[in-house]
Structure formats: structure tokens, C-alpha cells
Design a protein around this motif. Sequence first.
Motif, PDB file in Angstrom:
ATOM      1  N   MET A  28       0.692  -1.372   0.111  1.00 42.19           N
ATOM      2  CA  MET A  28       0.018   0.051   0.019  1.00 42.19           C
ATOM      3  C   MET A  28       1.031   1.345  -0.097  1.00 42.19           C
ATOM      4  O   MET A  28       0.586   2.259  -0.727  1.00 42.19           O
ATOM      5  N   TYR A  29       2.021   1.128   0.849  1.00 37.51           N
ATOM      6  CA  TYR A  29       2.922   2.393   0.857  1.00 37.51           C
ATOM      7  C   TYR A  29       3.398   2.598  -0.705  1.00 37.51           C
ATOM      8  O   TYR A  29       3.413   3.890  -1.130  1.00 37.51           O
ATOM      9  N   HIS A  30       3.914   1.686  -1.271  1.00 37.18           N
ATOM     10  CA  HIS A  30       4.352   1.753  -2.792  1.00 37.18           C
ATOM     11  C   HIS A  30       3.240   2.289  -3.406  1.00 37.18           C
ATOM     12  O   HIS A  30       3.386   3.297  -4.255  1.00 37.18           O
ATOM     13  N   LYS A  31       2.028   1.845  -3.574  1.00 33.97           N
ATOM     14  CA  LYS A  31       1.178   2.058  -4.481  1.00 33.97           C
ATOM     15  C   LYS A  31       0.568   3.593  -4.214  1.00 33.97           C
ATOM     16  O   LYS A  31       0.297   4.408  -5.091  1.00 33.97           O
ATOM     17  N   GLU A  32       0.349   4.020  -2.841  1.00 34.65           N
ATOM     18  CA  GLU A  32       0.026   5.465  -2.509  1.00 34.65           C
ATOM     19  C   GLU A  32       1.401   6.427  -2.980  1.00 34.65           C
ATOM     20  O   GLU A  32       0.732   7.378  -3.486  1.00 34.65           O
ATOM     21  N   MET A  33       2.546   6.061  -2.794  1.00 37.01           N
ATOM     22  CA  MET A  33       3.357   6.934  -3.231  1.00 37.01           C
ATOM     23  C   MET A  33       3.359   7.106  -4.723  1.00 37.01           C
ATOM     24  O   MET A  33       3.671   8.258  -5.504  1.00 37.01           O
ATOM     25  N   LEU A  34       3.412   5.929  -5.599  1.00 36.15           N
ATOM     26  CA  LEU A  34       3.328   6.056  -7.000  1.00 36.15           C
ATOM     27  C   LEU A  34       2.169   6.781  -7.478  1.00 36.15           C
ATOM     28  O   LEU A  34       2.408   7.603  -8.359  1.00 36.15           O
ATOM     29  N   VAL A  35       0.993   6.574  -6.913  1.00 35.71           N
ATOM     30  CA  VAL A  35      -0.079   7.473  -7.387  1.00 35.71           C
ATOM     31  C   VAL A  35       0.207   8.923  -7.156  1.00 35.71           C
ATOM     32  O   VAL A  35      -0.106   9.764  -8.086  1.00 35.71           O
ATOM     33  N   LYS A  36       0.704   9.447  -5.957  1.00 29.00           N
ATOM     34  CA  LYS A  36       1.098  10.805  -5.599  1.00 29.00           C
ATOM     35  C   LYS A  36       2.231  11.121  -6.552  1.00 29.00           C
ATOM     36  O   LYS A  36       1.853  12.412  -6.833  1.00 29.00           O
ATOM     37  N   LEU A  37       3.195  10.608  -6.998  1.00 22.02           N
ATOM     38  CA  LEU A  37       4.155  11.160  -7.978  1.00 22.02           C
ATOM     39  C   LEU A  37       3.644  11.390  -9.180  1.00 22.02           C
ATOM     40  O   LEU A  37       3.849  12.406 -10.008  1.00 22.02           O
ATOM     41  N   GLN A  38       2.713  10.193  -9.639  1.00 24.58           N
ATOM     42  CA  GLN A  38       2.162  10.107 -10.797  1.00 24.58           C
ATOM     43  C   GLN A  38       1.227  11.294 -11.375  1.00 24.58           C
ATOM     44  O   GLN A  38       1.045  11.789 -12.380  1.00 24.58           O
ATOM     45  N   ASN A  39       0.678  11.881 -10.083  1.00 19.84           N
ATOM     46  CA  ASN A  39      -0.388  12.908 -10.534  1.00 19.84           C
ATOM     47  C   ASN A  39       0.366  14.396  -9.695  1.00 19.84           C
ATOM     48  O   ASN A  39      -0.274  15.143  -9.655  1.00 19.84           O
ATOM     49  N   THR A  40       1.927  14.427  -9.855  1.00 20.53           N
ATOM     50  CA  THR A  40       2.554  15.636  -9.562  1.00 20.53           C
ATOM     51  C   THR A  40       2.787  16.380 -10.575  1.00 20.53           C
ATOM     52  O   THR A  40       3.455  15.819 -11.556  1.00 20.53           O
ATOM     53  N   GLU A  41       2.439  17.688 -10.769  1.00 21.88           N
ATOM     54  CA  GLU A  41       2.494  18.462 -11.811  1.00 21.88           C
ATOM     55  C   GLU A  41       4.149  18.513 -12.196  1.00 21.88           C
ATOM     56  O   GLU A  41       4.754  18.649 -11.208  1.00 21.88           O
ATOM     57  N   ASN A  42       4.771  18.772 -13.420  1.00 24.47           N
ATOM     58  CA  ASN A  42       5.960  18.979 -13.578  1.00 24.47           C
ATOM     59  C   ASN A  42       6.819  17.580 -13.574  1.00 24.47           C
ATOM     60  O   ASN A  42       8.188  17.818 -13.667  1.00 24.47           O
ATOM     61  N   LEU A  43       6.275  16.586 -12.925  1.00 24.72           N
ATOM     62  CA  LEU A  43       7.022  15.400 -12.701  1.00 24.72           C
ATOM     63  C   LEU A  43       6.947  14.372 -13.691  1.00 24.72           C
ATOM     64  O   LEU A  43       5.647  13.733 -13.948  1.00 24.72           O
ATOM     65  N   SER A  44       7.931  13.754 -14.438  1.00 29.67           N
ATOM     66  CA  SER A  44       7.807  12.524 -15.354  1.00 29.67           C
ATOM     67  C   SER A  44       8.612  11.316 -14.587  1.00 29.67           C
ATOM     68  O   SER A  44       9.439  11.676 -13.953  1.00 29.67           O
ATOM     69  N   LEU A  45       8.380  10.378 -14.946  1.00 29.16           N
ATOM     70  CA  LEU A  45       8.753   8.880 -14.388  1.00 29.16           C
ATOM     71  C   LEU A  45       9.340   8.290 -15.679  1.00 29.16           C
ATOM     72  O   LEU A  45       8.902   8.142 -16.832  1.00 29.16           O
ATOM     73  N   LEU A  46      10.509   7.612 -15.518  1.00 28.05           N
ATOM     74  CA  LEU A  46      11.288   6.896 -16.403  1.00 28.05           C
ATOM     75  C   LEU A  46      11.798   5.375 -15.834  1.00 28.05           C
ATOM     76  O   LEU A  46      12.538   5.608 -14.718  1.00 28.05           O
ATOM     77  N   GLN A  47      11.460   4.530 -16.678  1.00 29.59           N
ATOM     78  CA  GLN A  47      12.231   3.176 -16.152  1.00 29.59           C
ATOM     79  C   GLN A  47      13.428   3.092 -16.796  1.00 29.59           C
ATOM     80  O   GLN A  47      13.244   2.729 -18.126  1.00 29.59           O
TER      81      GLN A  47
END
Length: 594
Positions: free
Chosen positions: A104-123
Amino acid sequence: MVISMYNYDVIVVGAGHAGCEAAHASSKMGAKTLLITNNIETIAWMSCNPAMGGQAKAQIICEVDALGGVIGEITDKSGIQFRIINTRKGPAMRTLRAQCDRIMYHKEMLVKLQNTENLSLLQDTVLRLILQNNIVLGVECEISGEIKSKTVVLTCGTFLNGVIHIGEKTLSGGRAAEKAVQGLSDFLKENSINIIRLKTGTPPRVSGKSIDFSQMIPQYGDENPIPFSRRTEKITNPQICCYITHTNENTHNIIRKNINKSALYSGRIKSIGPRYCPSIEDKVVKFPDRNSHHVFLEPEGLDNNEYYVNGLSTSLPCSVQLMYLRTIKGMENVDITRFAYAIEYDAFDPKLLYPTLESKIINNLFLAGQINGTSGYEEAAGMGIIAGINAVLKISNDSFILSRMESYIGVMIDDLITKGISEPYRMFTSRAENRIYLRIDNTDDRLLEKGYKLKLINKTEFDRYREEKKLFDNIIDYLKKKGFGLLIKQNKITMDNIRDCLPDRLRIKKMYEKAWVYIYYEGYIKKQESDIMKLSDYSKLKLDKISDYMLIKGLRKESAVKLNKYRPETIEKARYVEGVNPADIIILINKLKS
């Protein structure tokens, strides 16, 4: 020539607790930010214990929260047991701890970051930095190639040249079942960054259905959980129980008999592990008079039946782990789902950092988390938010520094960059001169306005804080004018009955409890300020007449050993010896004065 696919203001490398805070902070401040991780499915993964908080660590969480960070908020959303600990001590020493649902901690953080303006994620995996005239200009990735940026924040955790040890088995890895990052630390070493080799470890995880909990002591959470974040109105998750059991002589005998099979004691591990989180082998060898040690069975989450065996970190072989686990009360038929292991990894010398966490060697490069020699999610998050803030401010030639007098984050960073480390650093309240002032209840007073000025706290939240501050000041004025101040200092009016001393308009529980603590500790804080002045006034006192620090009454053994080893010439130089804390220095001053 490779043409860059992207251009960013800030690139954050690594998405552990430091990386998440750094990326969130920089993007919230308006910087175009890229967070690069080996695996998006393990963002904010709790590699060891799925828990947050505890002594000094909870204060760091609340400090990050006051600056606009997310660790407290995500802990509240994923917490499945909350407890106030140190309840037998004074209010200044009480603190929070939460057991979290790992997934749950991982999922909540992922959702938070995915919905943060100006922030992109890259694997992707970063192989090296792009440098020109000792200035970082971006990173080169395994798949994406070159990505340009104005600043870079490295938060690689235990992944740089990570090696996992289980008995005689040695595996390359950043943590279990995840590949290590090869090449990046070698690249940095070639560019004059000092590499330190450190070690940490984790205990086994076991199947809950194979445990007899009826033979263990239940440890329940608080009936009315207190959140970490000021933005959390109420804890909504179901709250579940942890359990306590103990090792015994049979356990210890098996460990002693097989000690030569431990990677730690066979010589396979060369680096130094955390003093304050020792393996079970260390406990048995270094404390031979102890016939038992606490073992805590802590749930990994609400929807699985796996338990973390807190207190049994080890690098013994798998067969030995199972053998000694089954000697423990309630675990006679236990099944291991994930075996314990130790891990060695590359870290960097933190003395080569500025207080902003920028490298002194490579311009525009910032470092945060375990690669700076710390241990713990909370310490990583504290450094992450500072690195992220400063990565943005550096673009406009500005900076943000917290002092050790106003925050535990400031204490930690100052310790790291002035004293360095020879073992993983863990935050304790004893490391802070100003620890009675650095409480959880006044975190907002110390730091929230700073977060607001950095645009990490919004105006609505800051206005709400100012209204709370007005109410708090009115309660203080009322109590002092009515003569209750002295009674509080003498503990003749407790926190529980102060409510009845106030008119209805001031009966706000959180505020009047905070006012009681403020008045109660006024005298103690003045004494603490006097001790802090001593540290300055007596800094030139010479230590040449002390022949053996082990003979000084009240001095901690760790400090005495370090002082005997390094033989500092003066009080001032003793303050910068790793492991020597402010209370030790006061003892030395009093000894010299007498």
C-alpha cells in the motif's frame, strides 16, 4: 554525437525514499523534473522493516511534512498500526511509530508522484553522468541514452555495486531479486568522488499461518491513532496487532555452532554494518551474558499473511536460519517465505558535500540517502527533500540550509558533512544539542513558514496554521495571566486536567496540550541553552591531561573508544569526532572544570 531526447531542470536518479522526496519537492517548486528508477514497480519500496518513525526518526518525518514533503502523508494512508512510544518518559521524548502495509505504501506513493505536476517518471538505468569542466549536464542511460538537465540528484540506496551475502552464497544485487547498478560508482570514483564500502542486512520473512501466536505477547496499537502529517484528518485503515517473543539458549547455541558459516564472521564481508541495528550473530557474540533477545513479529500488510521477524537480521545460511527460528517460542513449525541476507554496497564520503548536499567535487550534483552513509527511510527522506529543494535553487544561484539548532534534519546533515562516517549513520535524539526544543509538537512553528516560502506549502494550509498559532498564543497568555504557568512547571496541573482551567473558546485539545508542553519545558530549554553556550565558551579547553577516556564517569563507551583512538587536542575538535554527541562534550567540560 548522441542527441539528447529530453531536457530537464532536475533529474533524480533512484526512487527510494530520498528520491521520491527530492523529485516531489523539485517539481512542486515548478522545476521540470525527471525521476529515473530501475523499476517503477518498486518505487518507495520498504526494503527492510515496513515501519516508520520511532526515536528522532518520527521528528524527521514531521519536519519533512512541515516543509511540504510526502513521507508522513503516505505513512498515514498505508499505516496499519500506530503507537505513541516512550510513554514513560516526558512529553518531549514521546514519539510516534507506525507499522505500514508495504504494498500500500508503494502504491500510494506511486499515485502521488504520477499526479504531481512537472514530474515525469522513467524506467531505466543510469550508467554515467554527462560532465563538462566538472559540471554535471545530465545523465546517460542504458536504454534512453543521453538526457540533459541543469542539476542531478543521486539517490541510489544500496544499488551501487551491491553484493548480497547468504552464508557462503554471494549474489550481485541492489536488494533481493533486483539487479545491482554497475559502473556508475566506478565512473564517480574516476572523477575524484571518494567511495566507502558499507554493509546492512535484513531478517527473514515468515508465513503467518505457520506461527502459533497464542504463545506470544500481543502488542496492540493505540485506540485513537495520531497521524504523522498535519494534512491527515483521520487514520482510516483497519489497525492490526504485532507480537513479541524471544530467542533462548537453544537459539544462541545453534548460532554459536554455525558462526563460521556467517558471511559476517567468515570474513566474506569486509565492510562495516550499522552499530545500532546489529545482526543476531553480533548480538550473540558481543553480548554473551544475555540469554535472550526480543523478537518482534510484524505484519507486512493487510492482504497477505507474511511477517517480518524484527530483531533477527543475519547472513547465516538458509538451513541455519530455519533451524534457529524453530527454537523460538511460537515459531516451532515456522516456514520461511524470504530468507535473510546481508548486503554490501558503495556509498560516498559525506564530508565532500556542502550543507546543501551538493558535491564539492562536481558542480550541480546533489547526493541524498544511503549513498551518503545513512541508514533508515526517514533519514533518507530528510536528505531527499533538502537535495531536491537545493537542486532547484542552484539553478538561480540560491540555496536552502537548515541549522542543527532548528531541526533534526539540520543535525543529521551537519554531522555527516563535518564528522563523516565509518559506519551507517542513524539519527538519535542524543545527537542534538537542542533536543528538548526539537519536538514533534512544535515542528510547524519551526519549519512550516519555510515550506510556504519555498512554495511547497500552499496558502490555504499556511493560513490555517496561522489561525492555529493565534489560538495557541491566546492559550499561553491566558494560562500565564491566571497563574497556571508555575503550577504547570511544578507538574501540579497535568496535561489531562488542563482543559478544565480554560474557557470554552480555548478548549481545543491539540492546542492546549501543546501549550502545556511549551510552558512545562520553558525552564528545561533555558538550561539546555546554557549547556549549548558552554559548548562554545569552553571550545578551546585542552584535553591533553586526559590519559584514558574510559575512566571518565558517565561518558558513553562508544565515545570513550573513539576519543581514545583519535586523541583530539581540544573540546572543539572533540565535537567533530564521529560518535561523540553533545552530552558527551558537556561531561568532558565538567570534568575539565573540576
